[in-house]
Design a protein around this motif. Structure first.
Motif, PDB file in Angstrom:
ATOM      1  N   SER A   1      45.905  27.397  38.790  1.00  7.49           N
ATOM      2  CA  SER A   1      45.293  27.741  40.070  1.00  7.49           C
ATOM      3  C   SER A   1      43.782  27.942  39.918  1.00  7.49           C
ATOM      4  O   SER A   1      43.283  28.229  38.833  1.00  7.49           O
ATOM      5  CB  SER A   1      45.932  29.020  40.629  1.00  7.49           C
ATOM      6  OG  SER A   1      45.528  30.133  39.868  1.00  7.49           O
ATOM      7  N   PRO A   2      43.052  27.815  41.031  1.00  8.81           N
ATOM      8  CA  PRO A   2      41.597  28.034  40.978  1.00  8.81           C
ATOM      9  C   PRO A   2      41.225  29.462  40.580  1.00  8.81           C
ATOM     10  O   PRO A   2      40.215  29.671  39.903  1.00  8.81           O
ATOM     11  CB  PRO A   2      41.133  27.733  42.404  1.00  8.81           C
ATOM     12  CG  PRO A   2      42.207  26.896  43.000  1.00  8.81           C
ATOM     13  CD  PRO A   2      43.482  27.289  42.326  1.00  8.81           C
ATOM     14  N   VAL A   3      42.034  30.426  40.966  1.00 19.51           N
ATOM     15  CA  VAL A   3      41.757  31.818  40.602  1.00 19.51           C
ATOM     16  C   VAL A   3      41.867  31.995  39.086  1.00 19.51           C
ATOM     17  O   VAL A   3      41.012  32.627  38.452  1.00 19.51           O
ATOM     18  CB  VAL A   3      42.723  32.784  41.336  1.00 19.51           C
ATOM     19  CG1 VAL A   3      42.534  34.211  40.858  1.00 19.51           C
ATOM     20  CG2 VAL A   3      42.546  32.686  42.837  1.00 19.51           C
ATOM     21  N   ALA A   4      42.901  31.422  38.480  1.00 19.60           N
ATOM     22  CA  ALA A   4      43.070  31.516  37.028  1.00 19.60           C
ATOM     23  C   ALA A   4      41.929  30.796  36.310  1.00 19.60           C
ATOM     24  O   ALA A   4      41.445  31.276  35.274  1.00 19.60           O
ATOM     25  CB  ALA A   4      44.413  30.939  36.609  1.00 19.60           C
ATOM     26  N   ASP A   5      41.500  29.670  36.850  1.00 17.74           N
ATOM     27  CA  ASP A   5      40.365  28.952  36.249  1.00 17.74           C
ATOM     28  C   ASP A   5      39.095  29.793  36.289  1.00 17.74           C
ATOM     29  O   ASP A   5      38.343  29.848  35.309  1.00 17.74           O
ATOM     30  CB  ASP A   5      40.127  27.615  36.955  1.00 17.74           C
ATOM     31  CG  ASP A   5      41.160  26.571  36.581  1.00 17.74           C
ATOM     32  OD1 ASP A   5      41.772  26.691  35.496  1.00 17.74           O
ATOM     33  OD2 ASP A   5      41.350  25.628  37.374  1.00 17.74           O
ATOM     34  N   ARG A   6      38.846  30.463  37.428  1.00 13.76           N
ATOM     35  CA  ARG A   6      37.665  31.327  37.530  1.00 13.76           C
ATOM     36  C   ARG A   6      37.751  32.522  36.584  1.00 13.76           C
ATOM     37  O   ARG A   6      36.764  32.907  35.957  1.00 13.76           O
ATOM     38  CB  ARG A   6      37.465  31.791  38.974  1.00 13.76           C
ATOM     39  CG  ARG A   6      36.750  30.727  39.809  1.00 13.76           C
ATOM     40  CD  ARG A   6      36.459  31.202  41.194  1.00 13.76           C
ATOM     41  NE  ARG A   6      37.492  30.534  42.011  1.00 13.76           N
ATOM     42  CZ  ARG A   6      38.098  31.050  43.052  1.00 13.76           C
ATOM     43  NH1 ARG A   6      37.767  32.224  43.487  1.00 13.76           N
ATOM     44  NH2 ARG A   6      39.011  30.384  43.700  1.00 13.76           N
ATOM     45  N   LEU A   7      38.941  33.109  36.489  1.00  8.47           N
ATOM     46  CA  LEU A   7      39.128  34.225  35.558  1.00  8.47           C
ATOM     47  C   LEU A   7      38.921  33.771  34.112  1.00  8.47           C
ATOM     48  O   LEU A   7      38.296  34.478  33.316  1.00  8.47           O
ATOM     49  CB  LEU A   7      40.532  34.824  35.703  1.00  8.47           C
ATOM     50  CG  LEU A   7      40.716  35.851  36.804  1.00  8.47           C
ATOM     51  CD1 LEU A   7      42.179  36.239  36.935  1.00  8.47           C
ATOM     52  CD2 LEU A   7      39.875  37.082  36.525  1.00  8.47           C
ATOM     53  N   ARG A   8      39.448  32.609  33.776  1.00  2.00           N
ATOM     54  CA  ARG A   8      39.291  32.058  32.436  1.00  2.00           C
ATOM     55  C   ARG A   8      37.806  31.839  32.110  1.00  2.00           C
ATOM     56  O   ARG A   8      37.339  32.173  31.026  1.00  2.00           O
ATOM     57  CB  ARG A   8      40.063  30.735  32.339  1.00  2.00           C
ATOM     58  CG  ARG A   8      40.526  30.389  30.976  1.00  2.00           C
ATOM     59  CD  ARG A   8      41.426  29.143  30.956  1.00  2.00           C
ATOM     60  NE  ARG A   8      42.688  29.391  31.631  1.00  2.00           N
ATOM     61  CZ  ARG A   8      43.105  28.756  32.723  1.00  2.00           C
ATOM     62  NH1 ARG A   8      42.387  27.818  33.266  1.00  2.00           N
ATOM     63  NH2 ARG A   8      44.267  29.054  33.272  1.00  2.00           N
TER      64      ARG A   8
END
Length: 177
Positions: A93-100
Motif C-alpha cells: 500500500s502507499p501508506v506502507a511505502d511512505r512509512l518504509r
C-alpha cells in the motif's frame, strides 16, 4: 555412526576402460576396491572421467541432527511469515511505502540516535549533576521507550526481512532493557 561418502569428479584425470577387478574398467568400483570403501578413486567409464571418493565425517551425536531439523523448521516458519507479510495488501500500500521511506530516512535515523544517546547516558548524567526530581527523567525515558517500541512495531509491519530477524531480536532486548 554412519559412513557417508560422495564421489567427486576430477575433470583432468583419465581412467582406463579395460576390464579390472578393482573397478577401474567396469564403470563402477568393486566392493573390495579402495574407491568403493570411500578411500580411493573410481572410474566413470561411460564419460571417461575419474573421480575421487571423499568421506564425510560421521555425526558426533544425534543432537546435531535434531538441532539441524529444528533450524530447518524455524527457518521455514520464518520464511512463511516473511512471505505472508510481503504478499499482503498492506505491504504494497502507499501508506506502507511512505512509512518504509520515512523509517529509512535520515531524519528518523537522527531521532533514533538521539533517543539511544538519551537512553544510554541520561540516567548517569542525572546522577552526576545531582538533580533531585525524577519526574523529568522518567518522562524522557518513557518517551524514548515509546519511540523504540514504535520503531519495532513499524519495522515489523513494513519490512518483511525484519520479521524474526537477529535485528528484531536485538531491538526487543534493547527496548525491554
Amino acid at each position: 555412526a554412519s559412513d557417508a561418502s560422495t564421489m567427486v569428479v576430477v575433470p583432468g584425470l583419465a581412467c582406463s576402460t579395460g576390464a579390472s577387478t578393482s573397478g577401474w574398467g567396469s564403470g563402477r568400483p568393486s566392493t573390495t576396491s579402495a574407491a568403493w570403501q570411500g578411500g580411493g578413486q573410481g572410474c566413470d567409464a561411460q564419460h571417461g572421467r575419474a573421480s575421487v571418493a571423499a568421506t564425510k565425517p560421521p555425526l558426533l551425536a544425534s543432537t546435531a541432527t535434531i538441532t539441524a531439523s529444528q533450524q530447518l523448521r524455524v527457518g521455514h516458519r520464518r520464511a512463511q511469515l516473511r512471505a505472508a507479510i510481503a504478499h499482503s495488501s498492506w505491504y504494497r500500500s502507499p501508506v506502507a511505502d511512505r512509512l518504509r521511506t520515512f523509517l529509512a530516512g535520515k531524519s528518523f535515523a537522527l531521532i533514533m540516535v538521539l533517543a539511544l544517546i538519551l537512553a544510554l547516558f541520561l540516567p548517569d548524567l542525572w546522577i552526576l549533576f545531582g538533580v533531585n526530581s525524577n519526574l523529568v527523567i522518567d518522562m524522557i525515558l518513557t518517551l524514548v521507550m515509546v519511540l523504540f517500541t514504535l520503531e519495532l512495531v513499524l519495522l515489523s509491519a513494513v519490512e518483511a526481512p525484519y520479521a524474526l530477524s537477529f535485528f528484531q531480536l536485538m531491538d526487543v532486548i534493547g527496548t525491554l532493557s
